[in-house]
Write an enzyme that holds these catalytic residues in place. Structure first.
Site, PDB file in Angstrom:
ATOM      1  N   LYS A 181       0.834  -1.208   0.000  1.00  0.00           N
ATOM      2  CA  LYS A 181       0.000   0.000   0.000  1.00  0.00           C
ATOM      3  C   LYS A 181       0.868   1.257   0.000  1.00  0.00           C
ATOM      4  O   LYS A 181       1.882   1.339   0.683  1.00  0.00           O
ATOM      5  CB  LYS A 181      -0.933   0.003   1.220  1.00  0.00           C
ATOM      6  CG  LYS A 181      -1.939   1.151   1.214  1.00  0.00           C
ATOM      7  CD  LYS A 181      -2.962   0.976   2.329  1.00  0.00           C
ATOM      8  CE  LYS A 181      -3.713   2.278   2.628  1.00  0.00           C
ATOM      9  NZ  LYS A 181      -4.813   2.544   1.699  1.00  0.00           N
ATOM     10  N   CYS A 195      -4.861   7.636  -7.377  1.00  0.00           N
ATOM     11  CA  CYS A 195      -5.789   7.840  -6.261  1.00  0.00           C
ATOM     12  C   CYS A 195      -6.680   9.046  -6.539  1.00  0.00           C
ATOM     13  O   CYS A 195      -6.184  10.160  -6.699  1.00  0.00           O
ATOM     14  CB  CYS A 195      -5.022   8.032  -4.963  1.00  0.00           C
ATOM     15  SG  CYS A 195      -6.105   8.285  -3.559  1.00  0.00           S
ATOM     16  N   LYS A 206       1.076   3.390 -12.435  1.00  0.00           N
ATOM     17  CA  LYS A 206      -0.338   3.012 -12.302  1.00  0.00           C
ATOM     18  C   LYS A 206      -1.220   4.151 -12.793  1.00  0.00           C
ATOM     19  O   LYS A 206      -1.097   5.288 -12.339  1.00  0.00           O
ATOM     20  CB  LYS A 206      -0.664   2.666 -10.847  1.00  0.00           C
ATOM     21  CG  LYS A 206      -2.073   2.102 -10.669  1.00  0.00           C
ATOM     22  CD  LYS A 206      -2.232   1.480  -9.290  1.00  0.00           C
ATOM     23  CE  LYS A 206      -3.632   0.950  -9.053  1.00  0.00           C
ATOM     24  NZ  LYS A 206      -3.748   0.295  -7.734  1.00  0.00           N
TER      25      LYS A 206
END
Lengths: 446, 426
Positions: free
Chosen positions: B45, B137, B175
């Site tokens: 994470k 995010c 990502k």
């Protein structure tokens, strides 16, 4: 042989459990998951299979959308006894037999259980959801406060008519109150449902008033704008063999009614060995409840085979699961007594004749019995309708003759429920009452 | 027996199933349990700079479908809320104890080169296998100019990727956020910056539900809600499309792709791999059922590969990409017609009403006595296959390709196309 009949065979806690709700309600999540199994069929076969034509896919979809009020109203619009029908309908031969999932995987959507979820919710959430239209000034007499009579009364009340219901017994509900096994309509549901139905207003019920004794049909026709007869079946068919007057021999319907009305079931005497004669749901209910009262050996004896029994397979399974033994192909010859008390019953074995009817083989056997329940059918008793010994209206095969609108041969007189020809089911009685109410309303509106 | 081992951007893993950077990979305890269950790798994470961020309660919203939980899932959790050194120590220990598993570390720090340089050096010291740059995010961090705020600007993606390649020897996976109009722009930027791989998709900006009593979006935090990142089975089609767009892009050829988005079983994984993914990353399914789900993922994929004769993941990786074409390349002369197998039909009427109300009136509802019968009216059937989708019975309605009656014809050549390519006949 001495008869062994005694009350209190089962400890109180077990007795209470034995007569509690046999099929507890679905939890909200169970209902949601079960509702999602419904394919929401178009032209759904289940609707066609429901005698009251409830829009089943529509009410189930509303459970899925958490519109429980809308769901219940969808049911009650078609069948005001949706709550008790959810509990007592033989869904396995009606909607659930027609469910496409039965064809697909032999596991229908649990329509009855879902119907209970919706109707229970509505009854728990507030007063009658139905409003009456403006008063019409028309007065209608309904004879019999069973499902047919009250379904008729409720719909007429909605249209603004004033209804008086005459009920011979002390309580309303008809067979829902007096004729259904206790664990199928637990927790006084039959009375709560009637209260819910009558909450609409405009319906007065007079108890202890019996047609032919306290009033007659001519008076009703004179005093009211229309009459609906929901008389039910008044008589239990006898076995027609010797010994029927022996102590311990009873009509199963009386036993079932007593079980429902008795204050304390622990005080209800039951035989150690019980034999029930018959093949219908009355036989099943009497036998199963005997077991649950603590009878050790309970045997249903039916003159033909399992397929010919009018009790559904599910009912037969239920009885057997409760430890009831079902013997097929045997007919009673005579009841055996000692000192006025039944001690056994002699049967002849039977076999199917060319027409499939039972014929005796001559070979006999005896079943010892402390109690014998007769459940070989009920008959319509037209006596209250007789005028000078002749029935005041036409009969058809021993029951009141009606047309598609439930009109009898007498103008202004309608009939429905078990007293007319057709299948003797609560749901059919409700449909009769509903159709008759619509016909009466049309006729009175002119 | 198929060999599921993969080498992704130089990182070896015993199987293609990694846990995505998310709550399940926040701590040594969880990651060790995941490895014990059989996961091939994890992306730890996201780490950030100290002091750690602070999270709220509650953190998750979910969409149930007909009683099935977590058909869609979203979260408003941020990156790790634990001190950097605690994470680094745990990462080092886990990698030491589980050398055969892939351990990639997700990172997110402000868009300043010294911040990246500093954290990369400390991460490299853990002995981890690679880093994944969290440019995805969509909540909380993006308002602080990180996460998707970077991922939505291709120039920033390229810039930060280049910094990371410059300051670290580790493989760099970028990502990508799906919250863009064209996924190719950030994907190409990542490659231009020197990325060793891209992974996608990160979560989709979302409000899963509104609490109609409190009149607030869920999850409700002291009477208020905020948008979160959507994931789970509901986003899989979106992820597959974005993955496939990258996989067929000429500028992206040869760059490893890590597929993320609603992977819950081996079949989902096989679909991602068929559209070009070298491995897959999983989160929601594990959060729903625990790490044990990987056992069937491994077993199921292996059995399927054996059945198909694929020995390794590479044998079918990207096999469906060449058949993923632009609409204009489809054959307009292809005909297929619905066929109802009457022996399987359960008479639900769903095909009829769907076609009658919303399509082409190509199914007839008939009665034979009381029996219902639904039949295809072939003259009206356009082969859309709506009926086959709504039919609840597997194999009852099939689409039957018709013999070619005309040569292949695409929109480019079609007479109705005003811009069609015509050959000049002189």
């Amino acid at each position: 042989m001495t008869a062994d009949i005694a009350p209190g065979r089962v400890p109180p806690a077990e007795l209470a459990a034995n007569f509690a709700d046999a099929h507890p309600p679905l939890s909200p999540h169970e209902a949601l998951v079960e509702a999602s199994r419904c394919y929401y069929c178009y032209d759904a076969p289940c609707v066609e299979a429901c005698p009251t034509g409830i829009d089943i896919p529509a009410f189930i979809r509303k459970i899925g959308s958490n519109n429980l009020r809308g769901s219940a109203l969808k049911i009650l619009e078609a069948n005001i006894f949706g709550g008790s029908c959810a509990r007592v309908c033989p869904t396995e031969i009606l909607c659930e037999a027609a469910c496409v999932r039965t064809a697909e995987e032999d596991r229908p959507v649990r329509i009855g259980a879902l119907q209970r979820r919706a109707t229970d919710w509505l009854m728990e959430h507030g007063p009658s959801p139905f409003a009456r239209e403006a008063a019409t000034g028309k007065r209608i007499a309904v004879v019999g406060a069973g499902p047919a009579g009250l379904a008729c009364a409720h719909r007429l009340a909605r249209y603004g008519h004033a209804v008086t219901v005459f009920e011979a017994r002390a309580k309303p509900g008809g067979l829902n109150e007096y004729g259904i096994a206790a664990y199928k309509l637990a927790d006084d549901f039959a009375q709560r449902e009637v209260e819910f139905i009558l909450a609409i207003g405009g319906v007065a019920v007079e108890y202890g008033k019996s047609l032919g004794r306290d009033f007659n049909l001519a008076e009703l026709r004179r005093d009211y704008d229309a009459v609906f007869l929901g008389l039910g079946l008044g008589g239990a068919r006898p076995l027609g063999i010797t010994g029927e007057t022996l102590a311990g021999v009873r009509d199963a319907v009386d036993f079932i009614a007593e079980l429902r009305q008795v204050e304390d079931k622990a005080r209800l005497p039951i035989g150690r060995r019980v034999v029930v004669i018959g093949g219908g749901n009355t036989a099943i209910d009497a036998a199963t409840q005997s077991r649950r009262l603590g009878a050790e050996e309970v045997t249903i004896v039916y003159r033909r085979g399992a397929a010919e029994m009018s009790a559904t397979h599910k009912e037969q399974d239920w009885a057997q699961m409760n430890g009831v033994k079902i013997r097929h192909w045997a007919a009673p010859l005579r009841l055996l007594g000692e000192g006025g008390q039944v001690v056994g019953i002699e049967f002849t074995r039977t076999r199917p004749d060319r027409n499939g009817r039972a014929e005796p083989t001559g070979e006999t056997f005896v079943l010892p019995a402390d109690m014998v329940f007769k459940a070989v059918g009920q008959v319509f008793v037209p006596d209250p309708l007789r005028v000078d010994g002749v029935p005041a209206l036409e009969l058809d095969n021993g029951r009141i003759a009606v047309d598609a609108e439930r009109r009898t041969s007498l103008p202004g007189v309608y009939a429905g429920g078990d007293c007319v020809a057709g299948v003797d089911l609560t749901v059919v009685a409700v449909q009769d009452g509903k159709i008759a109410a619509e016909a009466i309303h049309r006729a009175l509106r002119g | 027996m198929a060999d599921l081992a993969t080498t992704f951007a130089g990182i070896r893993s015993p199987n293609p199933f990694w846990l995505a950077s998310a709550p399940p990979t926040d701590k040594e305890y969880n990651v060790v349990r995941a490895f014990e269950a059989g996961w091939g790798g994890v992306v730890w994470k996201t780490l950030g700079e100290d002091p750690p961020i602070v999270n709220v309660a509650s953190r998750y919203g979910a969409v149930s479908y007909n009683g099935a939980r977590l058909a869609g899932f979203n979260n408003i959790e941020l990156i790790t809320d634990r001190p950097l050194q605690v994470n680094l120590d745990e990462i080092a220990r886990v990698k030491r104890n589980w050398p055969d598993r892939a351990l990639v570390v997700s990172l997110m720090v402000p868009c300043e080169e010294p911040s990246w340089k500093q954290i990369l050096a400390r991460v490299e010291d853990t002995g981890c296998d690679g880093v994944e740059l969290n440019f995805g995010c969509p909540h909380g961090m993006s308002e602080r100019n990180m996460g998707s705020a970077v991922g939505q600007v291709p120039e920033y993606v390229e810039m930060v990727t280049a910094w990371c390649k410059h300051h670290s020897k580790l493989p760099v996976i970028v990502k990508l956020t799906p919250n863009v109009t064209n996924i190719l722009a950030p994907a190409r930027a990542a490659r231009a910056g020197g990325a060793d791989a891209v992974s996608l998709i990160n979560t989709v900006q979302s409000i899963t539900a509104v609490d109609l009593d409190r009149m607030a979006p869920e999850p409700v935090v002291d009477g208020k809600g905020t948008h979160g990142g959507y994931c789970g089975p509901a986003v899989r089609p979106i992820a597959l499309r974005m993955l496939a767009d990258i996989a067929r892009d000429e500028a992206m050829q040869g760059l490893p792709l890590s597929g993320i988005g609603g992977v819950g079983g081996w079949h989902d994984a096989a679909e991602f791999i068929a559209l070009g993914a070298g491995n897959v990353q999983v989160c929601t399914a594990a959060m729903h059922h625990g790490f044990r789900i990987v056992e069937d993922m491994i077993d199921g994929l292996s059995n399927w590969m054996d059945g198909k004769g694929y020995r390794t993941i590479v044998d079918f990786r990207g096999a469906a990409v060449r058949n993923y074409v632009h609409w204009g390349d489809l054959n307009l002369n292809f005909r297929t017609l619905a066929h109802i197998d009457q022996s399987l039909c359960i008479r639900c009427g769903l095909c009829y009403i769907a076609c009658e109300d919303t399509s082409h009136q190509a199914i007839a509802a008939r009665r034979e006595g009381s029996a219902r019968r639904y039949e295809v009216v072939e003259a009206e059937c356009v082969g859309c296959n709506l009926c086959a989708h709504v039919c609840p019975v597997d194999g009852c309605i099939t689409m039957v390709p018709q013999p070619a009656s005309a040569p292949t014809l695409t929109w480019a050549e079609h007479p109705n196309n005003p811009q069609r390519v015509t050959e000049t006949a002189e």
